[in-house]
Design a protein around this motif. Sequence first.
Motif, mmCIF file in Angstrom:
data_model
loop_
_atom_site.group_PDB
_atom_site.id
_atom_site.type_symbol
_atom_site.label_atom_id
_atom_site.label_comp_id
_atom_site.label_asym_id
_atom_site.label_seq_id
_atom_site.Cartn_x
_atom_site.Cartn_y
_atom_site.Cartn_z
ATOM 1 N N ASP A 40 0.882 -1.175 0.000
ATOM 2 C CA ASP A 40 0.000 0.000 0.000
ATOM 3 C C ASP A 40 0.919 1.224 0.000
ATOM 4 O OD1 ASP A 40 -1.801 2.043 0.428
ATOM 5 O OD2 ASP A 40 -2.178 1.518 2.534
ATOM 6 N N ASP A 41 0.942 1.953 -1.102
ATOM 7 C CA ASP A 41 1.877 3.074 -1.209
ATOM 8 C C ASP A 41 1.300 4.407 -0.741
ATOM 9 O OD1 ASP A 41 0.109 3.357 -3.264
ATOM 10 O OD2 ASP A 41 1.598 3.851 -4.797
ATOM 11 N N SER A 42 0.106 4.403 -0.164
ATOM 12 C CA SER A 42 -0.509 5.668 0.260
ATOM 13 C C SER A 42 0.289 6.397 1.347
ATOM 14 C CB SER A 42 -1.952 5.438 0.731
ATOM 15 O OG SER A 42 -2.003 4.526 1.811
ATOM 16 N N SER A 399 9.919 -4.286 9.589
ATOM 17 C CA SER A 399 8.647 -3.872 9.007
ATOM 18 C C SER A 399 8.749 -2.412 8.612
ATOM 19 C CB SER A 399 7.511 -4.063 10.017
ATOM 20 O OG SER A 399 6.283 -3.613 9.490
ATOM 21 N N LEU A 400 8.263 -2.085 7.429
ATOM 22 C CA LEU A 400 8.224 -0.705 6.945
ATOM 23 C C LEU A 400 6.777 -0.314 6.732
ATOM 24 C CD1 LEU A 400 9.661 1.843 5.883
ATOM 25 C CD2 LEU A 400 9.734 0.757 3.629
ATOM 26 N N ALA A 401 6.284 0.597 7.563
ATOM 27 C CA ALA A 401 4.886 1.044 7.475
ATOM 28 C C ALA A 401 3.934 -0.147 7.448
ATOM 29 C CB ALA A 401 4.686 1.921 6.249
ATOM 30 N N ASN A 402 4.124 -1.066 8.397
ATOM 31 C CA ASN A 402 3.289 -2.270 8.548
ATOM 32 C C ASN A 402 3.417 -3.249 7.386
ATOM 33 O OD1 ASN A 402 2.151 -1.406 11.059
ATOM 34 N ND2 ASN A 402 0.791 -0.026 9.917
ATOM 35 N N HIS A 403 4.517 -3.167 6.659
ATOM 36 C CA HIS A 403 4.825 -4.140 5.612
ATOM 37 C C HIS A 403 6.006 -4.990 6.088
ATOM 38 C CE1 HIS A 403 2.614 -1.079 3.349
ATOM 39 N NE2 HIS A 403 2.442 -1.955 2.377
ATOM 40 N N PRO A 404 5.765 -6.212 6.547
ATOM 41 C CA PRO A 404 6.880 -7.067 6.982
ATOM 42 C C PRO A 404 7.841 -7.321 5.817
ATOM 43 C CG PRO A 404 4.766 -7.976 7.692
ATOM 44 C CD PRO A 404 4.454 -6.875 6.727
ATOM 45 N N ILE A 405 9.131 -7.209 6.099
ATOM 46 C CA ILE A 405 10.161 -7.366 5.078
ATOM 47 C C ILE A 405 10.747 -8.778 5.175
ATOM 48 C CG2 ILE A 405 12.327 -6.484 4.162
ATOM 49 C CD1 ILE A 405 9.902 -4.558 3.942
ATOM 50 N N LYS A 406 10.494 -9.600 4.163
ATOM 51 C CA LYS A 406 10.964 -10.988 4.198
ATOM 52 C C LYS A 406 12.363 -11.152 3.636
ATOM 53 C CE LYS A 406 9.340 -13.995 1.320
ATOM 54 N NZ LYS A 406 8.477 -14.888 0.510
ATOM 55 N N GLY A 407 12.846 -10.185 2.839
ATOM 56 C CA GLY A 407 14.172 -10.297 2.246
ATOM 57 C C GLY A 407 14.804 -8.933 2.038
ATOM 58 N N LEU A 408 16.134 -8.931 1.983
ATOM 59 C CA LEU A 408 16.890 -7.679 1.876
ATOM 60 C C LEU A 408 18.183 -7.961 1.115
ATOM 61 C CD1 LEU A 408 17.842 -4.770 2.887
ATOM 62 C CD2 LEU A 408 18.685 -5.956 4.920
#
Length: 473
Positions: A40-42, A399-408
């Motif tokens: 969600d990019d809002s 997590s970035l703005a409630n987006h869990p980050i699975k890979g980096l």
Amino acid sequence: MEVQKVEEVTEPVSPVGQYFNSSVLSISILGVLESEVPIDDSPTLPLLKDLFLPINPRFSSIMVADKNGGQQWKRVEVQLKDHVNVPIFPAGMSPQFYDECLHDYLSKIAAKPLPQSQPLWDIHIVKYPTSNAAGTIIFKIHHALGDGFSLMGALLSCLKRADDPSHPLTFPSVQLRTEDGDGSIFKTVPKFFSSIFNTATDFCHSFLKSSIVEDDLTPIRSHGGGLSTGPISISTTTFPLHQIKEIKTNLGATINDVVTGIIFLGTRLYMLGVSQESGNLDSTAVVVLNTRMFRSYTSVEDMVKPNAKSPWGNHFTFLHVSMPKLSDAEFQNPLEFIKTAQEVIKSKRNSFGVYLTASLLDFVKKFRGAEVAAKYVYKTINNSSIAITNMIGPVEKMSLANHPIKGLYFMVPGAPLSVVVTIVSYMGNLRIGIGTEDGFIDSGKLKSCIETAFDMILKATSGSPPSSAKISK
């Protein structure tokens, strides 16, 4: 909302910042975050305005020349919408289709220079599911703004722990090297003379590599400008950190020694697969070393304080490491290959050659100007065959703005080399990024060879007979 108004303020650009944004070099860092959920990019513009821009004034500045020919950071109004890109791909396709779209898009933005008329960063939001993620967030930040340590710290200022945002992210501890022994004269004196010898040798070797001595032309070193001019192909592979530590413990090495040895062996396997003669040709790796004395990341607030122990900016140096040549013995016992790489790196660490080289660069800049010094840095990189750089990532899921980050993972486009390898740890894994000159190097084959090298070394460490390396032409 999208305009960040600031007073016009200037500060000098660091020497390394000038070298990396010059007529001969323009090097950036691509940081790729793989989201576990659809994006969600809002919240993008509010997050950039409230979290990202306040991290450092350089994110709201452009580089301008002063009356003395130097470079200054000048604060400007930031048009945030100009920095945010949301690509449109065909709808309703498979994750494999979007894998190709993401690959092509990464190649495109890696090769495209950042506009000098606005602050030197961009963000790209790919809202399509790939094989690895439900969506992908890409930060492109010019290396003139800071090194990987600084920019990782900035990125982490915008991220939270996915399991509990009230707790800080933690990192694997970084142990500073301690010396063995009792410090007696019988050990101190030989080490002192060894350090002098290694320093003189390394400084002379580095000077020659930065001026007249070039690596042989091989399947990993082309005639062209490498990733600084042509299209780039980016691929990744993942190694479990506990298996890397198993190899490390068995060999009495460091994690960096092990990973570097794996990359060296895999690269030699690739070279041998393309040309039987190239296994014994001279090839050098430029290994990037952080010159900060640190145990873990410090807060951005601490980095930007005057006289900070771990300051913001570009604080690193290049270490030239000759890649061991591949012989039949290494096929039988690949651990000998990694031990050779370990010994070379250990001797380099027992040296002050990198500091003498840095002093020489400062001398060149002072008396001949930043552009001449930048050309010296260009040749330092261009005369070698491969660059290797690494960063430490969090132990916990981010997590970035409630987006869990699975890979980096990350990549460093713009280097005048045909191969750049990056390493970052995250959640118990090491993610290896492989950037190659498209059309010259088979990136899929190189990745496969590095995976084969890992398999060979792991099996040799565990006592199992290593599988024979399969090298196809």
